[in-house]
Motif scaffolding. Structure first.
Motif, mmCIF file in Angstrom:
data_model
loop_
_atom_site.group_PDB
_atom_site.id
_atom_site.type_symbol
_atom_site.label_atom_id
_atom_site.label_comp_id
_atom_site.label_asym_id
_atom_site.label_seq_id
_atom_site.Cartn_x
_atom_site.Cartn_y
_atom_site.Cartn_z
ATOM 1 N N ILE A 185 18.126 -0.303 -0.428
ATOM 2 C CA ILE A 185 18.355 -1.324 0.602
ATOM 3 C C ILE A 185 17.144 -2.249 0.670
ATOM 4 N N ILE A 186 17.402 -3.555 0.687
ATOM 5 C CA ILE A 186 16.363 -4.531 0.999
ATOM 6 C C ILE A 186 16.622 -4.979 2.426
ATOM 7 N N THR A 187 15.705 -4.661 3.317
ATOM 8 C CA THR A 187 15.903 -4.911 4.745
ATOM 9 C C THR A 187 15.691 -6.384 5.105
ATOM 10 N N LYS A 188 15.952 -6.693 6.365
ATOM 11 C CA LYS A 188 15.731 -8.051 6.873
ATOM 12 C C LYS A 188 14.270 -8.462 6.754
ATOM 13 N N GLN A 189 13.377 -7.484 6.683
ATOM 14 C CA GLN A 189 11.942 -7.755 6.555
ATOM 15 C C GLN A 189 11.491 -7.784 5.086
ATOM 16 N N GLY A 218 7.023 -5.840 -1.956
ATOM 17 C CA GLY A 218 6.251 -7.063 -1.768
ATOM 18 C C GLY A 218 6.777 -8.244 -2.567
ATOM 19 N N LYS A 219 7.681 -7.984 -3.515
ATOM 20 C CA LYS A 219 8.237 -9.058 -4.332
ATOM 21 C C LYS A 219 9.627 -9.502 -3.862
ATOM 22 N N TRP A 220 10.155 -8.816 -2.858
ATOM 23 C CA TRP A 220 11.513 -9.108 -2.405
ATOM 24 C C TRP A 220 11.532 -10.008 -1.174
ATOM 25 N N ARG A 221 12.551 -10.868 -1.113
ATOM 26 C CA ARG A 221 12.855 -11.644 0.083
ATOM 27 C C ARG A 221 14.273 -11.296 0.500
ATOM 28 N N PRO A 222 14.529 -11.106 1.793
ATOM 29 C CA PRO A 222 15.863 -10.661 2.220
ATOM 30 C C PRO A 222 16.957 -11.664 1.892
ATOM 31 N N ALA A 223 18.176 -11.156 1.743
ATOM 32 C CA ALA A 223 19.328 -12.022 1.516
ATOM 33 C C ALA A 223 19.646 -12.789 2.806
ATOM 34 N N VAL A 230 19.783 -10.782 6.336
ATOM 35 C CA VAL A 230 20.592 -9.565 6.514
ATOM 36 C C VAL A 230 20.025 -8.435 5.662
ATOM 37 N N ASN A 231 20.364 -7.192 6.057
ATOM 38 C CA ASN A 231 20.082 -6.022 5.236
ATOM 39 C C ASN A 231 21.078 -5.997 4.086
#
Length: 344
Positions: A185-189, A218-223, A230-231
């Motif tokens: 899961i990539i969270t809202k944060q 640290g390389k991800w930005r939320p969708a 969103v998560n």
């Protein structure tokens, strides 16, 4: 005084025109079509099917995602010229509520036959008919299921996609072949949560895959969906030489035709160098080898046709131009019509 007033009015009009164009391109755009500068179709699947989206923001910054690789930079608009990251320069040929069209900023298409022409549509139109799948966790958090090129978190690395980055950090022996399927899961944060290996050919290496996935933190930005972060649940397959092993395992002993674009381009370069040095016979030999390695290398056909023109071999020149015509290349068709078509 009159000339000064005219100059000031012209300057203000130009500035307003550029400002209006800038206001119109602000937003998220998804690639709809890509062709060569003259409108000819692109024959290379990896270019024609490239997934590309731009998000232009009011503060002169932009975000780009190309085949899963994302990055950021700055842009500027002067008159109808769009400069992206101080390197790529495009002429804006159309911008309105339904389409953005960009062409490489060249004065003569013959100078750069490989220059590209892009057509984009707003992301909201691209997403029409798409309804994301979502579910709720025990803690009542809503999780959306990622859908490539519609709803997905962004992975920011200029050189690698998320799969490439994680695979390179996955401690897995080179002498082995394996296939792994994971979810997280990539969270809202933008944090990574709930990493789980769903399928694995080598379970004892699962912990190393989980560690590799964590290394992408640290390389991800939320969708973003409908303007809100969103998560997102992401599922990824990690093919560690597995498909290659299966291919060789199931392959017959009979030789197969293959296209080697890199080798073809090498001979194209060598051919052009020989032609510049007026070694025409050697140049034709190199260009013919380039075409043999990649029958869709249109640059090699153009180059060889030019050499035949120089050496006054009209029959072979027309044969190459006819091939370009059959490949639906606009400039090649025009040249064939001009020099080769029999006049009735």
């Amino acid at each position: 005084m009159y000339k000064l007033l005219t100059f000031i009015l012209l300057l203000l009009t130009t500035q307003n025109f550029a400002q209006n164009i800038k206001q119109q391109i602000i937003g998220e755009w998804v690639k709809e079509n890509i062709t060569l500068y003259d409108g000819s179709p692109i024959l290379k699947d990896e270019v024609r099917n490239m997934q590309l989206r731009y998000t232009f923001m009011p503060n002169d910054s932009f975000q780009i995602t190309v085949n899963g690789k994302s990055g950021r930079g700055t842009y500027s608009v002067k008159k109808d010229i769009l400069t992206i990251a101080e390197a790529s320069i495009f002429k804006i040929t159309r911008v309105d509520d339904i389409r953005l069209e960009l062409t490489a900023n060249v004065t003569d298409s013959t100078e750069r036959p490989n220059a590209l022409k892009f057509s984009f549509i707003p992301a909201k139109f691209h997403n029409l008919g798409f309804k994301p799948v979502s579910y709720r966790t025990k803690g009542q958090d809503t999780i959306y299921v990622s859908e490539h090129n519609y709803l997905e978190p962004l992975f920011f690395d200029p050189d690698k996609s998320a799969v490439q980055f994680i695979s390179e950090n996955f401690v897995f022996p080179d002498y082995r072949a394996g296939l792994f399927y994971a979810r997280f899961i990539i969270t809202k944060q933008g944090e990574i949560k709930g990493i789980e290996v769903l399928e694995s050919t080598h379970e004892k290496y699962n912990k190393y895959l989980i560690k590799a996935i964590k290394s992408s933190a640290g390389k991800w930005r939320p969708a973003v969906w409908e303007g809100q972060v969103v998560n997102t649940e992401v599922k990824m397959a990690f093919d560690m030489g597995w498909s290659e092993k299966q291919k060789y395992k199931n392959a017959s002993s009979a030789p197969k035709d293959s296209i080697d674009s890199n080798e073809s381009n090498y001979y194209l370069m060598q051919g052009n160098l020989n032609v510049e040095a007026k070694r025409y016979a050697t140049g034709i030999k190199d260009l013919s080898k380039s075409i043999e390695l990649d029958p869709l290398n249109i640059d090699a056909y153009y180059a060889r046709a030019a050499v035949y023109a120089i050496t006054k071999d009209k029959q072979k020149m027309c044969a190459d131009l006819l091939q370009l015509k059959n490949l639906q290349q606009t400039r090649g068709t025009d040249l064939w019509n001009k020099f080769c078509e029999e006049k009735k």
